[in-house]
Design an enzyme around this catalytic site. Sequence first.
Site, mmCIF file in Angstrom:
data_model
loop_
_atom_site.group_PDB
_atom_site.id
_atom_site.type_symbol
_atom_site.label_atom_id
_atom_site.label_comp_id
_atom_site.label_asym_id
_atom_site.label_seq_id
_atom_site.Cartn_x
_atom_site.Cartn_y
_atom_site.Cartn_z
ATOM 1 N N GLU A 276 3.898 26.330 48.395
ATOM 2 C CA GLU A 276 4.106 27.378 47.378
ATOM 3 C C GLU A 276 5.528 27.933 47.458
ATOM 4 O O GLU A 276 6.062 28.047 48.550
ATOM 5 C CB GLU A 276 3.133 28.547 47.620
ATOM 6 C CG GLU A 276 1.708 28.200 47.330
ATOM 7 C CD GLU A 276 0.755 29.361 47.620
ATOM 8 O OE1 GLU A 276 1.204 30.519 47.683
ATOM 9 O OE2 GLU A 276 -0.441 29.103 47.786
ATOM 10 N N ARG B 205 -5.910 28.273 51.837
ATOM 11 C CA ARG B 205 -4.508 27.873 51.925
ATOM 12 C C ARG B 205 -4.397 26.465 51.366
ATOM 13 O O ARG B 205 -5.292 25.634 51.570
ATOM 14 C CB ARG B 205 -4.021 27.882 53.378
ATOM 15 C CG ARG B 205 -3.807 29.270 53.968
ATOM 16 C CD ARG B 205 -2.617 29.995 53.323
ATOM 17 N NE ARG B 205 -2.326 31.270 53.937
ATOM 18 C CZ ARG B 205 -2.696 32.455 53.442
ATOM 19 N NH1 ARG B 205 -3.377 32.528 52.311
ATOM 20 N NH2 ARG B 205 -2.362 33.572 54.052
ATOM 21 N N HIS C 30 -1.775 32.103 43.389
ATOM 22 C CA HIS C 30 -2.059 32.848 44.631
ATOM 23 C C HIS C 30 -2.328 34.329 44.336
ATOM 24 O O HIS C 30 -1.603 35.217 44.786
ATOM 25 C CB HIS C 30 -0.909 32.712 45.638
ATOM 26 C CG HIS C 30 -1.349 32.964 47.064
ATOM 27 N ND1 HIS C 30 -0.811 32.308 48.140
ATOM 28 C CD2 HIS C 30 -2.267 33.816 47.579
ATOM 29 C CE1 HIS C 30 -1.382 32.752 49.261
ATOM 30 N NE2 HIS C 30 -2.261 33.680 48.941
HETATM 31 C C1 DGY Z 1 -3.676 36.737 52.529
HETATM 32 O O1 DGY Z 1 -3.967 37.930 52.665
HETATM 33 O O2 DGY Z 1 -3.680 35.936 53.462
HETATM 34 C C2 DGY Z 1 -3.282 36.299 51.163
HETATM 35 O O3 DGY Z 1 -3.472 34.953 50.992
HETATM 36 C C3 DGY Z 1 -1.833 36.654 50.901
HETATM 37 O O4 DGY Z 1 -1.032 36.020 51.797
#
Ligand code: DGY
Length: 322
Positions: A270, A241, A288
């Site tokens: 984001e 993250r 992402h």
């Molecule tokens: C997750 O599965 O956590 C990915 O980052 C998509 O949000």
Amino acid sequence: MTSPRLRIAVTRALPEPVMDRFRALHDIWVNPDDRVLTPDELQAAASGADGLIVTAFDRFDAKAIAALAPHVRFVATYSVGNEHIDLDAARARGLAILSTPDVLSNAVAETAMLLMLGAARRAHEGDRMLYEGRWTGWTPTQLIGREITGKRLGILGMGRIGETIARRARGFDMTVHYHNRSRRPPEAEAGATYHATPDDLLAVSDVLVLAAPSSKATRRILDTTRIARLPASAIVVNIARGDLIDDDALIAALQSGHLASAGLDVFAGEPRLDPRYLALPNVYLQPHQGSSTIEARLAMGDILLSGIDAVMAGRTAVNRLV
Ligand code: DGY
């Protein structure tokens, strides 16, 4: 036995084959606009539903959970990350929370390798040179990068994704080091060296991969002081993250040359990312995309469906968080 048809609201368009599987079993409402719903729109979507399928960008804090209609039995997040859901509030309300652990580990680990290689081998600069018509032909000095082969890989957060990254990295003869809240058992370590603190891990990480969930303990864990502990010319990769990184600190280290490069798939705030990243030659960026493979997307749908079945039948589910 599968549960009777349920009314399920899906907050974002999921890949069609996933939607087909949902529709075959349940009565599905899908957000027609394919954008993040506002809190009021989320509640409206939930008002006629037995449960919700949401994404990591739908916030379920205590207030949102308290406002859910009583007939809402579950929130199933199409993500492995769950920082957007207040699990304590869900537990108190008796709301089942499901997620998609493990089924996306391969996809995310491949992204980690892509980012490591892209950052180490200056993929972004090479792309730009070609697309902008600036390539004048091979030269011995052109875009000299670094090898990841044989380097020390530091994995911060040794969950299932971290373990999968370690397995892939061993194919590059990397020696694996890790830090985790608790030491993993020998079969999970598979020879990796445990470091009791993030600081100890950083000191030996030629390539550092952030693979820990976002939490109070990990937010901005990579700050100026910690970046200074990384060996000179280290590479930083983030597939977890964006808020694990202090952007000012990382950008300064990339600008000064203390770090060779970074590969980033996730960003604080984001989809707006710090625009300074876009101006840096030594970053390799992805929007992402970590779990974005058809294999992972299908499996994410399937694991949510079987978890929903289990919740409705009063069985345990491997992917039930609460
Ligand atoms: C997750 O599965 O956590 C990915 O980052 C998509 O949000």
